[in-house]
Every structure is written in C-alpha cells, then in structure tokens.
Design an enzyme around this catalytic site. Structure first.
Site, PDB file in Angstrom:
ATOM      1  N   VAL A 125     -27.428  23.651  16.515  1.00 15.44           N
ATOM      2  CA  VAL A 125     -26.811  23.343  17.972  1.00 15.44           C
ATOM      3  C   VAL A 125     -25.321  24.293  18.742  1.00 15.44           C
ATOM      4  O   VAL A 125     -25.107  24.549  19.179  1.00 15.44           O
ATOM      5  CB  VAL A 125     -25.923  22.022  17.774  1.00 15.44           C
ATOM      6  CG1 VAL A 125     -26.413  20.588  17.313  1.00 15.44           C
ATOM      7  CG2 VAL A 125     -24.654  22.480  16.293  1.00 15.44           C
ATOM      8  N   GLU A 126     -25.624  25.963  18.048  1.00 13.36           N
ATOM      9  CA  GLU A 126     -25.305  26.620  18.726  1.00 13.36           C
ATOM     10  C   GLU A 126     -26.183  28.038  18.847  1.00 13.36           C
ATOM     11  O   GLU A 126     -27.081  27.940  20.204  1.00 13.36           O
ATOM     12  CB  GLU A 126     -24.303  26.975  17.750  1.00 13.36           C
ATOM     13  CG  GLU A 126     -22.863  26.650  17.300  1.00 13.36           C
ATOM     14  CD  GLU A 126     -21.522  26.150  15.978  1.00 13.36           C
ATOM     15  OE1 GLU A 126     -20.786  27.852  16.376  1.00 13.36           O
ATOM     16  OE2 GLU A 126     -20.989  25.700  15.512  1.00 13.36           O
TER      17      GLU A 126
END
Lengths: 344, 344
Positions: A125-126
């Site tokens: 998610v980064e």
C-alpha cells in the site's frame, strides 16, 4: 566486568543529568552506524533515490511523496496515499530529525533508518514493488545510478537493496533542523522564547509530559540504537471521550510486532521537534490540531483535563521547537535510458 | 509607417539568416512578457507553487508531478496520472525550455506560459480543483504565501489566479538547458559533436526535418508569442503502418480548439531540445524509443523509409541536444497553519 561497570556508571550519570536538566538542545550530528559511514557522494545518491518515483511499482510514489522534505517531512494527511490510491494504516511520521530516533516506525519494527528504508518500497500500500530484487533491477537498469553505486560502495555489483537503503539512510541523517527558538534559548539567548512559551515549558515539566518526552528530540531518554522507548497510549481510558472519538485503541501498536500481550497499545514515544508542522496527530492521524493533541495527551496519559490557558501555553512551547530547515540542492535524477541510444 | 517598415526589414533579415544558417544555439534568455517581469522573489514564489500539491483538489498532484524538473521535465509516461489515478489524454510535454515556445499545449490552446499554468490546476483529470476561486482560497489560507504575494505583486489582495499563474510562469522561464554539445559545437567547439552526430545533423537537413524543426528550440521559426507554428501529423497516411500501430489519428489535435476542418490533425511542432530524455513520444506517448520516433516521423511526414544507419545518425544528433540542467535550490513550502497556533 569492567565494561559493564562503566555502562552502569554512565547510566547513573545520565540519570542524574536528566533529572538536573530535562531539556537538551538538538545535537549537531546524529548517531552514525559504523557500517554506514557518511560521505558527500553517498548522501547525494541517497537524495536522488529518496526523490525517485521509479522505486515504486507504477512510478508514482517516492519516499518524498509521504515524507515531504520541502515541508514538514510528513504529508500532513491522516494516512498516506500510496500506489493506486491505496491508503496506509498509520499517519506518516516526519523524516526530519528521524536520525535521532533509536527505533523507526510507530511500532519500532525497524532498528535503524536503513531497515526503515527497506519497508515502504515493498509495502503493497506504499510503493508496492513486488520484491527487493525488482527494486534492485529497476536501479541497476539506470547507468547513471550504477556508476554512483560503484563510486560510493566500491564493490562488485553494488546495486543491492542493502546499499539502496544505506544511501537513503545517509541522506536522511542530513535532515536535521537545529537552531529552533528553544535551542537558541538553551544556548543562552534568553529572548528566544516568549513569556507564553516559557510558561508552557514549565507546564510540560510540572504536569509530567517530560517524563517520556525527554532527550534532545523529546522522544525519550537516550537509548542504544535499535532499543526503542515505548509507552502505552492511551493509559487513562475510563470516561475518556477521546478514545472513541479519535479511534485511539483500534490499532494494537507494538503488539503487532512482538505478539506479546504486554505490548498491546504500546507506541514509540513521538518526537516533539517540529510537531507544530506535522498535523494531523497520533498514529491514527485523527486529531487535526495541535491544541487538541495536547488535550488528548493530557487526558489520556496523565489523567488531566487542562485549562485552556495551559493548552495555549503548551502549544506556544511546542511551536518553539520548530527548527531551521537547511537549504538543499535539488537532485538531478539519472535518466532511464532509451535502450537504442548509442551516445551520451 | 516607419515601424512597419522596420518590422518587414527585420523579417527579411531573419529569413535570409534562417536560410543561410538553419541551426541556432539556445538563447541565454527567453522572451519575457511586458506584463510579467522577472524578479528573484517572483521566481522563488513560483517555484514553491510549482512544487505545491495543495494546488490539487486532493493534495496529491503538483505541476512537478507530471513536468518533473528533477528529470526530463516530463513524467516519461505515455499519459500522465492525475488526481484519483485519472489518466490524461495526451503525453505531458517537457517544461524545460518551454519558455521559448510561442504557444503552449500540444494543440496550442494557450498563448503563454501564464495561460498554460491556469489549465492543469482546474482540469478534472490533472489537479482537479473545482474552480480558480478555490485554488486562490487554498493559497490565501497560507500566511507564508500571502506575504510573498504581497511582496512580489504589491497590490491589494494579491493572491489571484492570475498572479499564481504569473509566478509559476516566471519560475518556468528559468528552466533553460544551455551548453548542449550541439550549442558548444555551434559556438566553435568542433570536438563537441561526434562524427555520427555530425552525420545526423546533415541528414536532418538533407531529408527535410529542419523545414519544420528549425529555430533555436527546433520547434519552428520565430513567431510572435501566441501565434503558434502548427503542422499536420501524420501527412503520409497511405500504407503507413505506424498510423494504426501508434494510434496517430485518433485525436483531432488543433481542430479541438478551433473547430475548423483545416485544423484537423494539426499539432504544434515539438521541440527537439532534450528529446533524448523525454520518451515516450508523440501526443499519444505511444512510441517508446527515440529511434522508433525517428522512423515514424520520416515515414509519416516525409514519406521516407530511413536506413538503419540514418536512424542511428539522427538519434546521435538528437542526443547532442541534451543540455546542461542548472543546479536549483529545493524550495521550502510555507506551512498550512494549524489555526489554533498563536506563535510562529
């Protein structure tokens, strides 16, 4: 035997010093790990990598996207936006002065800046790279990077995930903000703090904030690198309206790392340096303003409800911890080659 | 009368010069509009705005996101990614040396950099602000910006969309890349170009590329600011395999601005400056490499199929147009205030 005696003595001296003088200016240099010495070339390489979106799977996110060095070192969002618009789970801590922290991440799951740098690149998610190997391959395909890695690390096949992290960490160790009004005050400029800030400074000692927010970065007493200073948050939960309002207990904190019951809701004590710039607050990013963060902390950690003038005094003091941001050159990022180009 | 005689004379002199000497070095300074004079403070303000994601509706996109000044001045993507992951319709042109272009955007719909800067901020698939007024309000809420606008523009209520665009345009006029090997060659350093690049230089003249790619930026002859130099692309469409392969005719180009049939598939002639860095190519961004872009152009504009060595010679010449990128300071972006903070 002798060594442990010395360590105990040093601890005793530190304790006495700490009690005698709770406040310390920001040191000029942070701790530097023996296996990652600083050099100008390494810092320059690390700066390029820090700003390079090619370290994310779709080329949209760099370290700087969430830890913005042109600003507060955060993205000033509740949680960050990663590749594909994905939201992170916790508020992005500031990169400024992170070199002084003895552990990294809210839950202390990285011992060093080097270890920290390896996390977001492969976090789905980064920056979302599928693996360290693919991140290495991205960088290895850029000749302008390879030549720098060779010059900096001097080894065969130097473009490794380890070395990417080392270069980024070396750059981050230059991100220091000295000369805040508070530091200038401690160093003798008695005009650097307003009356209100001075009242706030006395208040944070008197009511007990500085029991944890101590040391030069206000993130706890000096600890060996990798040994973090963790505290439970929130402590006072009964009839504490902030717990539900700001979702303070939905995340188990350090328990997620150790899986020990005693680590539930333990968090690394956060730095106060530049805290006036890093709204919104807490691991949730759910508290939008600094005055509200002060109220939440007093109620949740000390069981105290502050008067409005105490809140404003503390806020004035916290504002005095905003330092001077160094002028940096903008990096030039080496070009992804058009593979058919035969000339420089 | 006298003035128009002088203008005609100047034009005649220019024409003769142009024919006598097709190649011109990049000038040291670009045209500066009379109503937006340069100043260091304005450039500094414009640089901050250029990098400030708060000019996008969700705080994720700045001018620099798609026109990356740490790199090629583009995002090196087929089309850009705007707010919410939305894709743009055309490839992002480079900001480097855009100050020399007589019109802005692929279809020339903006006469100046000032007009151009006003587009993406309110474009729903780029920065997505609902209106110019909301962009103004964002900036007006940041005291560190207001004081700079007052100092730079000196008017009552200086934070206007016009002035935001003026500051950004002033910054963009500093984004110049002089001293390419080609420029050094023209100025007398006969070693600056390789034999291959020199062959390419002769080839682009001989086969006719420089009929359009002329002038110091290779984007056409000098035109009054706002009067663009447009050409049809593609011209040779019969049995041209690239038309379908690279979707060259799906977009009507300048027709979308003027709605005149004669403007169908007309496009601003693109600069060759730093073209080796700005892959992928064309309004579609559908051509990934420079050598393929050369083949497509020769076939589509001149009806020629080049030999492989001609292609490589031209690519070598185009590589010699990569200039020197100036060292810039990184801006500090003024802080969005925590409205309850009472101290600096």
């Amino acid at each position: 035997m002798k060594k442990s005696f010395l360590l105990v003595s040093a601890w005793a001296v530190w304790s006495v010093t700490a009690f005698a003088w709770s406040f310390e200016p920001l040191p000029d240099v942070p701790p530097i790990p023996a296996d990652n010495p600083m050099s100008a070339a390494k810092v320059a390489l690390g700066q390029q990598l820090y700003f390079d979106k090619r370290l994310s799977v779709d080329g949209t996110i760099s370290c700087n996207s969430c830890h913005t060095v042109m600003g507060s070192g955060t993205d000033n969002r509740p949680v960050s936006v990663g590749v594909g618009g994905k939201k992170g789970g916790r508020n992005a801590p500031t990169v400024w002065n992170s070199a002084f922290l003895s552990v990294q991440f809210w839950d202390g799951r990285a011992a060093t800046l080097e270890d920290q740098a390896k996390g977001p690149i492969v976090n789905p998610v980064e920056m979302g790279m599928p693996s360290p190997a693919e991140a290495e391959a991205r960088i290895r395909a850029i000749p302008g990077y390879v030549s720098q890695f060779e010059a900096v690390f001097g080894t065969q096949d130097p473009v490794t995930y380890e070395n990417i992290a080392k270069a980024i960490a070396a750059y981050e160790r230059t991100l220091l903000t000295p000369h805040s009004p508070f530091d200038r005050y401690l160093k003798g400029d008695k005009t650097a703090l307003s009356e209100q800030a001075l009242r706030g400074m006395k208040t944070v000692e008197k009511i007990g904030c500085t029991a944890c927010h101590t040391g030069p970065d206000f993130a706890g007493p000096p600890m060996p690198m990798g040994q973090g200073f963790f505290q439970k948050f929130p402590i006072f939960v009964d009839h504490n309206p902030y717990v539900a309002k700001y979702r303070l207990m939905e995340d188990d904190g350090r328990f997620n790392v150790t899986h020990e019951a005693s680590d539930k809701h333990l968090w690394r004590v956060q730095t106060w340096r530049n805290v006036a710039l890093t709204a919104p607050y807490f691991h949730t990013g759910s508290v939008p303003t600094l005055d509200e963060a002060v109220r939440v902390m007093a109620r949740s950690q000390l069981g105290k409800t502050l008067t409005e003038s105490e809140v404003q005094d503390i806020v004035a003091f916290l504002n005095s911890l905003t330092g001077e941001f160094p002028v940096q050159s903008m990096p030039r990022l080496p070009q992804t080659p058009n593979r058919t180009l035969t000339e420089k």
